[in-house]
Scaffold this motif. Sequence first.
Motif, PDB file in Angstrom:
ATOM      1  N   LEU A  44       0.826  -1.200   0.000  1.00  0.00           N
ATOM      2  CA  LEU A  44       0.000   0.000   0.000  1.00  0.00           C
ATOM      3  C   LEU A  44       0.867   1.258   0.000  1.00  0.00           C
ATOM      4  O   LEU A  44       0.595   2.214  -0.749  1.00  0.00           O
ATOM      5  CB  LEU A  44      -0.925  -0.004   1.217  1.00  0.00           C
ATOM      6  N   VAL A  45       1.907   1.264   0.822  1.00  0.00           N
ATOM      7  CA  VAL A  45       2.819   2.418   0.855  1.00  0.00           C
ATOM      8  C   VAL A  45       3.487   2.615  -0.510  1.00  0.00           C
ATOM      9  O   VAL A  45       3.620   3.740  -0.994  1.00  0.00           O
ATOM     10  CB  VAL A  45       3.869   2.237   1.964  1.00  0.00           C
ATOM     11  N   ALA A  46       3.893   1.511  -1.141  1.00  0.00           N
ATOM     12  CA  ALA A  46       4.520   1.612  -2.465  1.00  0.00           C
ATOM     13  C   ALA A  46       3.536   2.177  -3.489  1.00  0.00           C
ATOM     14  O   ALA A  46       3.895   3.024  -4.319  1.00  0.00           O
ATOM     15  CB  ALA A  46       5.021   0.241  -2.909  1.00  0.00           C
ATOM     16  N   LEU A  47       2.285   1.722  -3.458  1.00  0.00           N
ATOM     17  CA  LEU A  47       1.272   2.243  -4.380  1.00  0.00           C
ATOM     18  C   LEU A  47       1.018   3.727  -4.137  1.00  0.00           C
ATOM     19  O   LEU A  47       0.876   4.511  -5.095  1.00  0.00           O
ATOM     20  CB  LEU A  47      -0.031   1.466  -4.211  1.00  0.00           C
ATOM     21  N   MET A  48       0.962   4.130  -2.882  1.00  0.00           N
ATOM     22  CA  MET A  48       0.736   5.533  -2.579  1.00  0.00           C
ATOM     23  C   MET A  48       1.918   6.380  -3.044  1.00  0.00           C
ATOM     24  O   MET A  48       1.734   7.493  -3.572  1.00  0.00           O
ATOM     25  CB  MET A  48       0.490   5.706  -1.076  1.00  0.00           C
ATOM     26  N   GLY A  49       3.148   5.872  -2.875  1.00  0.00           N
ATOM     27  CA  GLY A  49       4.319   6.590  -3.363  1.00  0.00           C
ATOM     28  C   GLY A  49       4.311   6.724  -4.875  1.00  0.00           C
ATOM     29  O   GLY A  49       4.609   7.795  -5.423  1.00  0.00           O
ATOM     30  N   ALA A  50       3.958   5.633  -5.563  1.00  0.00           N
ATOM     31  CA  ALA A  50       3.887   5.690  -7.029  1.00  0.00           C
ATOM     32  C   ALA A  50       2.808   6.659  -7.487  1.00  0.00           C
ATOM     33  O   ALA A  50       2.993   7.394  -8.466  1.00  0.00           O
ATOM     34  CB  ALA A  50       3.614   4.294  -7.586  1.00  0.00           C
ATOM     35  N   SER A  51       1.689   6.693  -6.778  1.00  0.00           N
ATOM     36  CA  SER A  51       0.606   7.592  -7.153  1.00  0.00           C
ATOM     37  C   SER A  51       0.992   9.052  -6.946  1.00  0.00           C
ATOM     38  O   SER A  51       0.550   9.930  -7.692  1.00  0.00           O
ATOM     39  CB  SER A  51      -0.646   7.257  -6.340  1.00  0.00           C
ATOM     40  N   LEU A  52       1.828   9.329  -5.928  1.00  0.00           N
ATOM     41  CA  LEU A  52       2.323  10.688  -5.731  1.00  0.00           C
ATOM     42  C   LEU A  52       3.271  11.113  -6.845  1.00  0.00           C
ATOM     43  O   LEU A  52       3.315  12.287  -7.225  1.00  0.00           O
ATOM     44  CB  LEU A  52       3.034  10.806  -4.379  1.00  0.00           C
ATOM     45  N   CYS A  53       4.000  10.153  -7.391  1.00  0.00           N
ATOM     46  CA  CYS A  53       5.022  10.479  -8.392  1.00  0.00           C
ATOM     47  C   CYS A  53       4.468  10.542  -9.807  1.00  0.00           C
ATOM     48  O   CYS A  53       4.913  11.367 -10.617  1.00  0.00           O
ATOM     49  CB  CYS A  53       6.156   9.444  -8.346  1.00  0.00           C
TER      50      CYS A  53
ATOM     51  N   GLY B 145       1.813  10.787 -13.101  1.00  0.00           N
ATOM     52  CA  GLY B 145       0.711  11.611 -13.565  1.00  0.00           C
ATOM     53  C   GLY B 145       1.156  12.519 -14.686  1.00  0.00           C
ATOM     54  O   GLY B 145       2.236  12.371 -15.259  1.00  0.00           O
ATOM     55  N   ASP B 146       0.292  13.479 -15.037  1.00  0.00           N
ATOM     56  CA  ASP B 146       0.636  14.424 -16.100  1.00  0.00           C
ATOM     57  C   ASP B 146       1.916  15.192 -15.767  1.00  0.00           C
ATOM     58  O   ASP B 146       2.697  15.535 -16.649  1.00  0.00           O
ATOM     59  CB  ASP B 146      -0.513  15.415 -16.317  1.00  0.00           C
ATOM     60  N   TYR B 147       2.085  15.501 -14.494  1.00  0.00           N
ATOM     61  CA  TYR B 147       3.290  16.196 -14.019  1.00  0.00           C
ATOM     62  C   TYR B 147       4.081  15.198 -13.185  1.00  0.00           C
ATOM     63  O   TYR B 147       3.816  14.994 -12.016  1.00  0.00           O
ATOM     64  CB  TYR B 147       2.898  17.420 -13.190  1.00  0.00           C
ATOM     65  N   SER B 148       5.039  14.525 -13.807  1.00  0.00           N
ATOM     66  CA  SER B 148       5.786  13.461 -13.140  1.00  0.00           C
ATOM     67  C   SER B 148       6.808  14.038 -12.167  1.00  0.00           C
ATOM     68  O   SER B 148       7.428  15.077 -12.423  1.00  0.00           O
ATOM     69  CB  SER B 148       6.492  12.574 -14.165  1.00  0.00           C
ATOM     70  N   LEU B 149       6.973  13.344 -11.055  1.00  0.00           N
ATOM     71  CA  LEU B 149       7.925  13.746 -10.020  1.00  0.00           C
ATOM     72  C   LEU B 149       8.729  12.527  -9.600  1.00  0.00           C
ATOM     73  O   LEU B 149       8.266  11.391  -9.713  1.00  0.00           O
ATOM     74  CB  LEU B 149       7.189  14.317  -8.801  1.00  0.00           C
ATOM     75  N   ASN B 150       9.942  12.767  -9.105  1.00  0.00           N
ATOM     76  CA  ASN B 150      10.689  11.686  -8.493  1.00  0.00           C
ATOM     77  C   ASN B 150      10.512  11.745  -6.981  1.00  0.00           C
ATOM     78  O   ASN B 150       9.918  12.691  -6.439  1.00  0.00           O
ATOM     79  CB  ASN B 150      12.167  11.743  -8.891  1.00  0.00           C
ATOM     80  N   LEU B 151      11.025  10.733  -6.286  1.00  0.00           N
ATOM     81  CA  LEU B 151      10.818  10.656  -4.836  1.00  0.00           C
ATOM     82  C   LEU B 151      11.454  11.836  -4.104  1.00  0.00           C
ATOM     83  O   LEU B 151      10.923  12.316  -3.103  1.00  0.00           O
ATOM     84  CB  LEU B 151      11.386   9.339  -4.308  1.00  0.00           C
ATOM     85  N   GLY B 152      12.600  12.309  -4.609  1.00  0.00           N
ATOM     86  CA  GLY B 152      13.236  13.467  -3.985  1.00  0.00           C
ATOM     87  C   GLY B 152      12.365  14.713  -4.077  1.00  0.00           C
ATOM     88  O   GLY B 152      12.246  15.476  -3.102  1.00  0.00           O
ATOM     89  N   GLN B 153      11.756  14.931  -5.237  1.00  0.00           N
ATOM     90  CA  GLN B 153      10.868  16.079  -5.393  1.00  0.00           C
ATOM     91  C   GLN B 153       9.628  15.956  -4.533  1.00  0.00           C
ATOM     92  O   GLN B 153       9.130  16.945  -3.987  1.00  0.00           O
ATOM     93  CB  GLN B 153      10.488  16.219  -6.872  1.00  0.00           C
TER      94      GLN B 153
END
Length: 344
Positions: free
Chosen positions: A34-43, A45-53
Amino acid sequence: MTEVASHIVWRRGRWSLRLARRGVMASAGLALALVALMGASLCLGDYSLNLGQVWQAVFGDGDGAFVVTTLRAPRILTGAFAGACFGLSGAMLQSLARNPLASPDLLGFTQGAGLGAVATIVLVGSGDWVTAGAVGGGLLAAALVGLLSWRGGFRIWRVVLVGIGVGFTFWAGIDLLMTRGDIFEAAAATQWLTGSLNSRLWSHVAVSGIGLAVLGPVALGLGRSLDHLGLGEDTAAGLGVRVGAVRIATAITAVLLAAVAVSACGPVAFVALVAGPLGRRIAGGPGPALGPAALIGAALLVAADLSGRTVVAPMQLPAGLFTALLGAPYLLWLLAIQIRKGTL
């Protein structure tokens, strides 16, 4: 703490807690997923982000702060909390009825909550009263199903058929309200009815999170009694379970959990139906597996929302569409199994 081959036991004075080792490991694995899915969902999308951002946006003031804290985080947390509510509700009802068809979306409870919420949106306006409307509609649906299906006792096939009829009746009421509302109210209700997490706000996070925080411990506290009820009412009563009180408390808690989830993200289909059986299979025990069911419900809804945002980007599809694609074949297979067993 004492460890045996298949269980972990904590003792503190006169109190003790006994947990199945496989269930604990399954819950830990599901929580990590679940944590991995939530992290991927934060990163993603239309505006892609990495974990640092993402980290800078959450704990600092990075370039993606608006995307993370205003657009994505509320919908992800709402999906996780509401999905956990759906999962708990389905697992409790299925354990109470000892039948995998006993799900709030098949028994009409979700549709009742939907009617209450839509009535609030159309007649009062969207706001804090939507949750109250959903809870009232869910309890009304449960009362109607219970009254109409009681014939000196409950038979699961009768409850399911009555629930389906009540659900269709409530959907007709929703359609009637939609035709009587103005175009803006109808548009808001339509978006909500698709089971979408789009445009979720921190107020939706608060509703689903507080509901889960209040009702989740109650549900988990009923888990042991539900486990005993699975052995039969006479055996459960012999073990000290107040069968009638447990049944009423379980039904009310399950309906409230479903209503909270519906008020936060709409009547998302099949999450409650699927989460319980998957949780029991993964946990490997005979009990209701409420913890794994909650985590699976949360993961399913977060994954469905992520798929809706990325599969056909830039167009966004509602999470309810992807849960229906998963749940509809499962329901057909489940009905075939029940017919083959002669329980329907």
